[in-house]
Design a protein around this motif. Structure first.
Motif, PDB file in Angstrom:
ATOM      1  N   SER A   7       6.710  -0.537   7.370  1.00 20.43           N
ATOM      2  CA  SER A   7       6.101   0.743   7.034  1.00 20.43           C
ATOM      3  C   SER A   7       7.138   1.838   7.224  1.00 20.43           C
ATOM      4  O   SER A   7       7.858   1.853   8.233  1.00 20.43           O
ATOM      5  N   THR A  31       0.862  -1.178   0.000  1.00 19.74           N
ATOM      6  CA  THR A  31       0.000   0.000   0.000  1.00 19.74           C
ATOM      7  C   THR A  31       0.901   1.232   0.000  1.00 19.74           C
ATOM      8  O   THR A  31       1.816   1.338   0.824  1.00 19.74           O
ATOM      9  N   ILE A  67       0.678   5.468   0.010  1.00 20.49           N
ATOM     10  CA  ILE A  67      -0.178   6.652   0.185  1.00 20.49           C
ATOM     11  C   ILE A  67       0.703   7.897   0.132  1.00 20.49           C
ATOM     12  O   ILE A  67       1.702   7.982   0.857  1.00 20.49           O
ATOM     13  N   TRP A  68       0.348   8.799  -0.732  1.00 13.47           N
ATOM     14  CA  TRP A  68       1.005  10.105  -0.771  1.00 13.47           C
ATOM     15  C   TRP A  68       0.120  11.121  -0.042  1.00 13.47           C
ATOM     16  O   TRP A  68      -1.103  11.172  -0.256  1.00 13.47           O
ATOM     17  N   TYR A  69       0.765  11.940   0.795  1.00 10.64           N
ATOM     18  CA  TYR A  69       0.087  12.999   1.532  1.00 10.64           C
ATOM     19  C   TYR A  69       0.667  14.361   1.127  1.00 10.64           C
ATOM     20  O   TYR A  69       1.862  14.472   0.837  1.00 10.64           O
ATOM     21  N   CYS A 124       5.470  10.411   1.427  1.00  5.38           N
ATOM     22  CA  CYS A 124       5.192   9.107   0.802  1.00  5.38           C
ATOM     23  C   CYS A 124       5.243   8.043   1.895  1.00  5.38           C
ATOM     24  O   CYS A 124       6.280   7.861   2.548  1.00  5.38           O
ATOM     25  N   ARG A 125       4.138   7.359   2.096  1.00  4.74           N
ATOM     26  CA  ARG A 125       4.083   6.280   3.087  1.00  4.74           C
ATOM     27  C   ARG A 125       3.951   4.955   2.353  1.00  4.74           C
ATOM     28  O   ARG A 125       2.995   4.737   1.601  1.00  4.74           O
ATOM     29  N   GLN A 157      -3.449   7.194  -3.581  1.00  7.30           N
ATOM     30  CA  GLN A 157      -3.263   5.885  -2.956  1.00  7.30           C
ATOM     31  C   GLN A 157      -3.156   4.815  -4.030  1.00  7.30           C
ATOM     32  O   GLN A 157      -3.912   4.815  -5.012  1.00  7.30           O
ATOM     33  N   TYR A 158      -2.188   3.917  -3.818  1.00 11.64           N
ATOM     34  CA  TYR A 158      -1.971   2.801  -4.748  1.00 11.64           C
ATOM     35  C   TYR A 158      -1.862   1.522  -3.922  1.00 11.64           C
ATOM     36  O   TYR A 158      -1.032   1.424  -3.004  1.00 11.64           O
ATOM     37  N   ASP A 159      -2.717   0.556  -4.260  1.00 12.57           N
ATOM     38  CA  ASP A 159      -2.676  -0.725  -3.564  1.00 12.57           C
ATOM     39  C   ASP A 159      -3.219  -1.803  -4.497  1.00 12.57           C
ATOM     40  O   ASP A 159      -3.368  -1.569  -5.707  1.00 12.57           O
ATOM     41  N   PRO A 172      -4.268  13.055   2.508  1.00 15.91           N
ATOM     42  CA  PRO A 172      -3.986  12.094   1.432  1.00 15.91           C
ATOM     43  C   PRO A 172      -4.408  12.628   0.069  1.00 15.91           C
ATOM     44  O   PRO A 172      -5.492  13.197  -0.087  1.00 15.91           O
ATOM     45  N   ASP A 225       7.955   6.236   6.159  1.00 15.43           N
ATOM     46  CA  ASP A 225       7.575   7.502   5.546  1.00 15.43           C
ATOM     47  C   ASP A 225       8.807   8.201   4.982  1.00 15.43           C
ATOM     48  O   ASP A 225       9.913   8.070   5.511  1.00 15.43           O
TER      49      ASP A 225
END
Length: 315
Positions: free
Chosen positions: A96, A35, A37-39, A88-89, A47-49, A44, A98
């Motif tokens: 996990s 997964t 997630i860009w913030y 970018c997470r 999101q790509y998953d 957010p 960041d």
């Protein structure tokens, strides 16, 4: 996995690529375990998953590159609202991490010399407008044949609707006839420019106008023709306006006699309520540091008071 912080600069209107990479032992990333997630400013934006890709306008990542662990974010057609911290997470299996990218935006200035008209032998003001730049820090220099001039004034900055800045700059000189063939310049240096921005010009030797209101004695309730006669000026661009007790009134007719002479005509009905009122003709011209004004009082006894004044601060 990847670096924790990166700094980036980009021009307003351009595109930027913010890095985010994941290194794994295998040649390809397992999408079922991933997964991303860009913030932006902790909100957010992409999101790509395993379910696919969702994103806000003008943001994207390459799904092909993502399969190889490259989740770099493209933000297109940048505006100043896009400046700030991006995060970018990446969540991969039990891991996990960041990564922050700080985006600094730049907007290059536009330079326009707005006044190059002077009066020979008299203190004159050259002016320029520098607009559309960001960030706020800017350096403005006035030059005569390579010599930096003093007496420079930078007026208060204005913030534009799009977040960029505009500022006006002036320099005061007392030109001589020898300055006629000398090159004057306004030079701007700003972080967004790879080299300085400069406009070169020659002085325009102007002649200030004269003004006089032509009139006949007022008669109660008898329409009067007033003529504001302006002459002897150069260059030919000039503004002439009528005022009644300080309020703008529209001229009945405007006549250009030639390039250095104009007449502004006002039809005026002197009713009793205008007894003692002030009528004025205000002239604005590039050679004047302030408006040139001719004034008269409405005297219904058949006499007229007039006075011609230069007015800098009262208008």
């Amino acid at each position: 996995m990847f670096s924790d912080l990166s700094q980036h600069k980009a021009l307003v209107g351009s595109n930027v690529l913010l890095p985010c990479n994941l290194t794994v032992d295998k040649s390809h990333v397992n999408p079922e375990s991933l997964t991303v997630i860009w913030y932006f400013q902790n909100k957010p934006i992409l999101q790509y998953d395993s379910k696919g890709l969702s994103f806000t306008p003008r943001t994207s990542i390459s799904e092909k590159a993502a399969k190889n662990g490259n989740f770099s974010l493209t933000v297109s057609n940048l505006t100043l609202l896009n400046e700030g911290v991006y995060r970018c997470r990446v969540i991969y299996g039990q891991q996990s991490k960041d990564s922050d990218s700080v985006l600094h935006l730049l907007a290059p200035p536009k330079l326009t010399v707005t006044n190059k008209v002077i009066v020979n032998g008299k203190e004159s003001v050259l002016s320029s407008s520098i607009s559309g730049f960001y960030p706020v820090d800017i350096d403005i220099t006035w030059i005569k044949d390579g010599e930096i001039l003093d007496e420079v004034t930078t007026l208060q900055l204005q913030r534009n609707v799009d977040g960029t800045y505009t500022v006006n700059s002036t320099v005061t000189i007392t030109p001589t006839q020898e300055d006629k063939n000398r090159i004057f310049s306004c030079r701007v240096q700003h972080e967004s420019l790879s080299d300085h921005l400069q406009e070169d010009f020659y002085l325009v030797y102007g002649v200030p106008p004269s003004v006089n209101i032509l009139y006949k004695p007022f008669k109660l309730n008898t329409e009067q023709t007033l003529i504001c006669h302006v002459w002897g000026f150069y260059p030919e661009s000039i503004a002439v306006n009528w005022f009644l007790n300080g309020s703008l009134v529209e001229a009945t007719e405007f006549q250009r006699m030639n390039s250095s002479e104009v007449k502004s005509i006002l039809q005026f009905l002197p009713e009793a309520k205008f007894r003692g009122a002030e009528i004025s003709c205000k002239v604005e011209h590039k050679t004047l540091s302030g408006p040139l004004v001719d004034r008269l009082l409405v005297d219904l006894s058949g006499k007229m008071e007039t006075s011609q004044v230069r007015c800098k601060d009262s208008w």
